[in-house]
Design a protein around this motif. Structure first.
Motif, PDB file in Angstrom:
ATOM      1  N   TYR A   1      42.182  42.724  32.569  1.00 17.31           N
ATOM      2  CA  TYR A   1      41.226  41.892  33.283  1.00 17.31           C
ATOM      3  C   TYR A   1      41.983  40.643  33.719  1.00 17.31           C
TER       4      TYR A   1
ATOM      5  N   ASN B   1      37.885  37.618  37.203  1.00 16.33           N
ATOM      6  CA  ASN B   1      38.838  38.601  36.699  1.00 16.33           C
ATOM      7  C   ASN B   1      38.649  39.935  37.401  1.00 16.33           C
TER       8      ASN B   1
ATOM      9  N   ASN C   1      29.394  40.680  32.142  1.00 19.00           N
ATOM     10  CA  ASN C   1      29.263  41.161  33.515  1.00 19.00           C
ATOM     11  C   ASN C   1      28.256  40.281  34.258  1.00 19.00           C
TER      12      ASN C   1
ATOM     13  N   HIS D   1      42.713  48.468  29.844  1.00 21.39           N
ATOM     14  CA  HIS D   1      42.372  47.721  31.052  1.00 21.39           C
ATOM     15  C   HIS D   1      42.985  46.329  31.004  1.00 21.39           C
TER      16      HIS D   1
ATOM     17  N   HIS E   1      35.043  43.254  39.868  1.00 20.05           N
ATOM     18  CA  HIS E   1      35.172  41.982  39.177  1.00 20.05           C
ATOM     19  C   HIS E   1      34.288  41.953  37.939  1.00 20.05           C
ATOM     20  N   PHE E   2      34.900  41.543  36.844  1.00 24.40           N
ATOM     21  CA  PHE E   2      34.224  41.545  35.557  1.00 24.40           C
ATOM     22  C   PHE E   2      34.670  40.316  34.801  1.00 24.40           C
TER      23      PHE E   2
ATOM     24  N   THR F   1      39.369  43.922  37.616  1.00 23.19           N
ATOM     25  CA  THR F   1      39.556  44.960  36.611  1.00 23.19           C
ATOM     26  C   THR F   1      40.637  45.930  37.071  1.00 23.19           C
TER      27      THR F   1
END
Length: 322
Positions: A277, A265, A169, A275, A4-5, A267
């Motif tokens: 998200y 979000n 982050n 990527h 998760h980011f 990843t």
């Protein structure tokens, strides 16, 4: 495992349509299919999307023989569909952007300050590094700043300033601020479809998904009052960090309502090195209270100067001194 980011809004212009799909490469066609499946199977808002209609439109999306053009077309198509059902947080990052971001160091680092009156302040900006070593350094900076203030002053209360923290982050932020609180579950990712709650673990000296240990300093008294400051630019991971304090009896929030990017979000690496998200869950505090939109402070203060002497700081100091 999905990592998760939380980031906030760095989109490029994606306004290219209308080339012949027959010329599209196998790579672009593969990308088209995988994005469709990832969103359908994992999106928080998947039940709000008309998948039959999307599939019909998706089949007619005209791609290009140029892979970068096809990527832009696909990113725009799927982003628009998510926005239409209320997902304002999901986004794509190209491989080129990912590479460029890794070369960037945060323009602002965490900063501690002794305010007098036995009150310490730690200001935590966004953390957008894309780099494990920089994440660890960010967390360590928070703890070192707290240690410096706490070990040289008789502190009776803390201010955690998350104003203008637009995300990045969350884990370095939580790992650093662990110095102020007891270890344990400090919040949750909540998945509505399954009613599953994934806990956010805050453990001294460690950061989620990182093997390297960080500074393990803890303040002498973890029962002291903590004022958490937020504003309309506190977003995404900044909001998650604020949520990690909510529900504690010694915490009170001050400022203005947050930005309202309180979905998490996941990843999802894509086959072309980009990527996605994707918003996959809501956030909840340690009591289980879910935050689907903005965080509203306990004490609203209209001053938005964001300085060490503004009215938000003064209101927080008054409460700590009571």
């Amino acid at each position: 495992m999905i990592r998760h980011f939380f980031l906030i809004l760095f989109f490029s212009s994606l306004a290219i349509y209308g080339q012949n799909s027959a010329k599209a490469s196998k790579e672009s066609l593969k990308l088209k299919k995988e994005i469709f499946q990832i969103i359908k199977e994992n999106a928080l808002y998947t039940d709000s999307l008309d998948w039959k209609k999307i599939k019909d439109e998706y089949e007619t999306v005209a791609l290009s023989e140029n892979d970068s053009v096809s990527q832009s077309i696909l990113f725009k198509f799927f982003t628009e569909k998510l926005r239409q059902v209320g997902d304002h947080h999901s986004f794509f990052v190209s491989k080129m952007t990912m590479t460029a971001k890794k070369q960037i160091t945060n323009h602002e680092l965490p900063k501690g300050m002794y305010l007098g009156d036995h009150i310490g302040l730690i200001k935590v900006p966004r953390c957008v590094t894309f780099d494990a070593e920089k994440d660890l350094a960010f967390a360590n900076t928070i703890r070192e700043e707290i240690k410096s203030i706490d070990s040289t002053n008789d502190i009776t209360g803390w201010i955690v300033d998350l104003r203008h923290n637009s995300g990045g982050n969350m884990w370095p932020m939580l790992a650093g601020l662990n110095a102020l609180i007891e270890d344990g579950e400090v919040g949750y990712f909540v998945y509505p479809a399954s009613n599953y709650k994934m806990p956010w673990l805050s453990e001294n000296g460690s950061m989620l998904s990182q093997k390297s240990k960080i500074n393990d300093y803890k303040i002498k008294n973890r029962q002291l009052k903590i004022a958490v400051l937020i504003d309309s630019l506190t977003a995404s991971s900044g909001e998650m960090t604020a949520i990690s304090f909510l529900g504690l009896p010694n915490v009170k929030t001050f400022g203005q309502p947050s930005a309202g990017y309180t979905t998490s979000n996941g990843t999802f690496p894509l086959s072309n090195g980009s990527h996605l998200y994707l918003a996959t869950s809501h956030a909840a505090d340690r009591t289980g209270k879910v935050y689907k939109e903005k965080i509203f402070p306990d004490v609203t203060v209209e001053d938005n100067l964001n300085t060490k002497e503004d009215e938000v700081i003064e209101e927080a100091k008054k409460w700590i001194r009571q």
